[in-house]
Structures are given as C-alpha cells and as structure tokens.
Design an enzyme around this catalytic site. Structure first.
Site, PDB file in Angstrom:
ATOM      1  CG  HIS A   1     -68.939 -49.780  16.991  1.00 46.94           C
ATOM      2  ND1 HIS A   1     -68.309 -50.239  15.856  1.00 46.94           N
ATOM      3  CD2 HIS A   1     -70.268 -49.926  16.749  1.00 46.94           C
ATOM      4  CE1 HIS A   1     -69.211 -50.643  14.984  1.00 46.94           C
ATOM      5  NE2 HIS A   1     -70.403 -50.478  15.512  1.00 46.94           N
TER       6      HIS A   1
ATOM      7  CD  GLU B   1     -69.694 -51.317  10.259  1.00 42.26           C
ATOM      8  OE1 GLU B   1     -70.900 -51.478   9.974  1.00 42.26           O
ATOM      9  OE2 GLU B   1     -69.309 -50.793  11.320  1.00 42.26           O
TER      10      GLU B   1
ATOM     11  NE  ARG C   1     -64.434 -50.610  12.400  1.00 37.10           N
ATOM     12  CZ  ARG C   1     -65.590 -50.039  12.098  1.00 37.10           C
ATOM     13  NH1 ARG C   1     -66.254 -50.396  11.010  1.00 37.10           N
ATOM     14  NH2 ARG C   1     -66.106 -49.109  12.889  1.00 37.10           N
TER      15      ARG C   1
ATOM     16  CE1 TYR D   1     -73.624 -53.742   6.874  1.00 41.41           C
ATOM     17  CE2 TYR D   1     -73.237 -51.412   7.321  1.00 41.41           C
ATOM     18  CZ  TYR D   1     -73.016 -52.748   7.624  1.00 41.41           C
ATOM     19  OH  TYR D   1     -72.186 -53.088   8.656  1.00 41.41           O
TER      20      TYR D   1
ATOM     21  CG  ASN E   1     -69.100 -48.237   8.366  1.00 45.84           C
ATOM     22  OD1 ASN E   1     -67.941 -48.538   8.100  1.00 45.84           O
ATOM     23  ND2 ASN E   1     -69.513 -48.039   9.603  1.00 45.84           N
TER      24      ASN E   1
ATOM     25  CD  GLU F   1     -72.545 -47.121  11.160  1.00 43.05           C
ATOM     26  OE1 GLU F   1     -73.476 -47.236  11.992  1.00 43.05           O
ATOM     27  OE2 GLU F   1     -72.306 -47.984  10.310  1.00 43.05           O
TER      28      GLU F   1
END
Length: 498
Positions: free
Chosen positions: A143, A397, A98, A327, A325, A188
């Site tokens: 992005h 992600e 990606r 985390y 995404n 995002e």
C-alpha cells in the site's frame, strides 16, 4: 415510530426514528469492515530494525510536498497502540479489518534474506488479537510504501520487481497464511504508476515515456506471480483467497454523444489494470490498445508496452474475487478544440481529450473533485459483473473526505448509509457483493494532504502524545449497522439524514 437508543460495546447509538418494516437488511454472510494502511497509521518509522520506505524518504527530504510538512513518523502510533485499534474494531462490530503490512518493517532491507523479528512479532500480535475478538484480518501486501533500497534500483519500473515482490509475498504467506484467509497484493496500481510517474504520488518521478508504462506492466506481472504462488503452494493448505484492489471512479457520459469517450476513459482507468487479469481473452483492452497505438504514432508517451503470448496467459485469471475501491463519480464530455483541459490534466484527461465534470445537482465532500452520487456505485458493480462476469465482488474501500473533522459528522454518516444502500440494492439485483469495507477506521496521514483531511470513523487527536481515538457519530451509526445488519432505511425527523 419509536425513538431508539442502544448502547453496544461502550458506544452510544442514538438519534434514530426507525420503522422496522422498512429496514434494509443485509444477508447473514455479508461482511462489514474498516480499513487502514501501514504508513498512514503505524508510525514507528525507525523503530527497531525497520528499513526506510519511499514515503519516509519523501517526507524527510521534501517536506514542502506535504501539507504543514506532515510526516508519518508517528502518525496514529499504531505500532504501539495496536491493542486500541483492535478494541475500536470490536466496538464497531466489524467482521473484517483490512490493514497493510509495511514491507520495510517485515523485510528491513527489502529482500527476503533477512526477516525482522520485531516486525514479525508486531503483525502476529495484530492478527492474533483480531482473531481473538472474532474479527477476520484482510491483509494488503503493498500500500504505497516501497522500500527505498528497491526504488534506488528502479522500483516498479525495474522488471525484477516482480521477483522481489513475489519473494516478499512468500514470506508473508508463510508467516501469516495459516490465519489470514484474504489477501490483497497491490493497492491501486493506477495510483502506483500513473501518479507515481506523473509527479502526483511517491516516488514523484516525471517519466510518462518509459517509467509509467514499465510500471503498468510490471505491477500486473508482480501480482500474477504472487497469486500463482499462493494458488499452487498455499491455497491447498490454507484455502484462502487473493486479489488486487482497483481504484475505479465511476464515469458517466455528460451526453449520449460522450459515451464512446467515456467508455475509453473507463478502459484507461480500470481496464488497463484489470482487463489483463479478469477478461477471458487477457492482454490489454483492445479498444484502448488500438487508440494508444494510433496515438503513439505521433506521441511516444501515449503508447503501451506489448505483452508476450506467455505473459498474457500468465496474468489472465489470477484472481479469486474482484476488490473494488470506490469513492466518487465524474461526468465526462469531449473537450472542445482549443479548450484548456482541467482541472485534471493528469489521469488521462489530456491524453484522451476529455473534461471531468460534476452534475450540478450533486453534493460534494471536502474537495471539488469529490462529488457524491451513490447510485454510481451500483452502476459500477453492474458494469463489473457484465464486463467480467466475476463471481464475487468485495468493496475494499469507500469513504467520505471531510475537512472539518467534527465528531458530529452527519454528512459522512449519510454518505456511508446511502452507499451501503446501493450495495444492498445491487445484492437484491442478484450480484454477489460479499463485503463492504469503510475507509477509514480512523483519521490518519492522508498522503500529501497530511492531517488536514479526515476519512476516519474515529477522530484522532494528533496533538496528544497518546493519539486519543474518539468515535464519531458515523462510528456510532456504523456499529449499529454491523450488529443489526440493517440500514434502518426510514429515519424520519432527522435533519442530518435529509
């Protein structure tokens, strides 16, 4: 138990005691990948006829906002070293890579009336080079690096941005759509708007009253325009897929009494940017919309811009899969009367009156906010399935923040292993999770953090003009996973995996 030492594509995979009977296997159709973004790795900020982005402007005019006055002028120099990037992807055994297109490299003045031949050549070389190695490109259109000329015209707060973005998307689909089958429109949108208009991300504008709300709505319309254009004009020819990535930390209530406010925070972070797309009804999430409307009677900055009936129908259903995404996970509790909100005064904590906490039993990565709770990812995947009933989820992600930058990055290795295990368990639960993309392929410019933080599977020597890339232990482990499609669940005797 057997000690395993395997050499694959020049990378030594060693240090595992593996019990084959306990291997955690992934389906043959599951795709492993790694990710980067244009401004964070490309460099070549003024090469050829490339235009200026909002990040170029920020690092040059406001160096005080960057750790050690870092810039992306050279970064990983992937503009020149793209062959090495492909080689790394091959070493890792990736199914997908990606990356993002720099809007200003392809369209130097931001508009579709002029296409850079050098920009077109760069991305053609990268795409063709990946495909020659059997690696599928997953391409993000935006992005964080908006053309400065468009920012000067209002950026994401200008409703015309939906047309500007759609024109840009058409160029990208036309040039590369015959080979790129998976597209991501915006990365995002929460960060684009809620950070961009609360002075914690470029363009560093403090405008929660108007700018953030306009941005929230305009990003959704821009995404929908690009998706519908692809669906109508390009999908019949190329049969690709388009989605939008959502940054969605998972939130857990600290006590049963905190569930209602936790659900509201999930609406604020996730549903504000995805409910209009993925829900059957469309429009804003109703509980959040009512809360903000009531709040807006006393605080103008709390309200939300309404959709017209036509806009609701235009945005609803504009997806082919859910791109996530993920985390970390945060514990949430209601703030006490008179209690100071912190350390996250932004991100809805003050508006909703909540505190972001961490379970004391959780470990942390290289920042206080980065708690490690792998089970949160599986819970999040189930929530998405139950809430939207999406038929496919791709993790676009997931990565570990490290400040030490050691090659022996056992903590990152364990983080990746534990999160991939949760993905495999979600698949075993019956969820259609089709891919896992690690952030990041290599160390890069981590926005305002500059080069002080590390997410890379590969270390990059930023003091070396050649930007030498060196695989970490996490890269060695990940390359084994991608080739065996197994996590080798039992790794006895290894202190770094305890």
């Amino acid at each position: 138990m057997n000690y395993v030492s395997v050499v694959v594509s020049g990378i030594l995979i060693s240090g595992c005691w593996c019990s084959v009977s306990n291997e955690v296997k992934f389906p043959t159709w599951f795709k492993f990948g790694a990710a980067t973004s244009a401004y964070q790795i490309e460099g070549g900020w003024n090469a050829s006829d490339k235009g200026v982005s909002i990040w170029d402007t920020n690092v040059h005019i406001r160096p005080d906002t960057m750790v050690n006055a870092a810039t992306g002028d050279v970064a990983c120099d992937s503009y020149h070293l793209w062959r090495r990037d492909i080689e790394m992807a091959e070493e890792l055994g990736l199914d997908v890579y990606r990356f993002s297109i720099s809007w200003t490299r392809l369209l130097p003045n931001g508009f579709a009336n002029y296409i850079s031949e050098d920009g077109k050549r760069y991305y053609n070389n990268l795409i063709d080079g990946l495909l020659e190695k059997g690696i599928e490109p997953v391409v993000t259109l935006y992005h964080a690096d908006l053309p400065q000329i468009l920012q000067d015209l209002g950026g994401w707060a200008n409703p015309l941005i939906a047309d500007w973005f759609s024109d840009y998307a058409r160029i990208a689909f036309t040039l590369f759509g015959d080979r790129v089958k998976t597209w991501l429109t915006l990365n995002e949108a929460f960060i684009i708007c809620d950070c961009g208009y609360e002075k914690c991300q470029t363009p560093l504008i403090n405008d929660t009253l108007v700018g953030k709300r306009l941005c929230n709505k305009n990003t959704l319309i821009a995404h929908a325009k690009a998706w519908r254009m692809y669906d109508e004009e390009f999908k019949p020819k190329y049969n690709g897929k388009v989605s939008i990535t959502s940054l969605f930390l998972w939130f857990e209530p600290a006590t049963p009494e905190d569930k209602e406010v936790t659900d509201l925070l999930i609406d604020y972070w996730e549903s504000r940017y995805t409910y209009p797309i993925y829900s059957k009804e469309g429009g804003w999430p109703p509980v959040l919309e009512k809360f903000l409307a009531d709040k807006g009677k006393h605080d103008d900055s709390a309200s939300i811009l309404p959709f017209t009936a036509e806009e609701i129908q235009f945005i609803r259903g504009t997806y082919d899969f859910y791109a996530l995404n993920h985390y970390t996970t945060r514990m949430i509790r209601k703030a006490q009367p008179g209690e100071k909100i912190g350390p996250w005064p932004l991100y809805g904590s003050e508006l909703l009156g909540v505190q972001f906490l961490s379970d004391p039993t959780w470990e942390h990565a290289g920042a206080d906010w980065f708690a490690i709770y792998p089970e949160g990812l599986r819970k999040q995947l189930h929530w998405l399935n139950q809430t939207y009933g999406v038929n496919e989820i791709m993790i676009t992600e997931n990565g570990y923040l490290d400040l030490d930058k050691h090659l022996d990055d056992w903590a990152r290795l364990k983080y990746l292993k534990d999160h991939m295990e949760q993905v495999q368990l979600a698949i075993s639960d019956g969820l259609n999770v089709t891919g896992y993309i690690s952030w990041a392929l290599m160390d890069n410019l981590e926005w305002f953090g500059g080069y002080s933080a590390s997410f890379g599977l590969y270390s990059v020597d930023f003091s070396d003009p050649n930007r030498t890339r060196t695989p970490r232990q996490s890269a060695r482990y990940y390359s084994r996973v991608t080739r065996t499609r197994s996590l080798h669940h039992t790794l006895d005797g290894l202190n770094y995996l305890k």
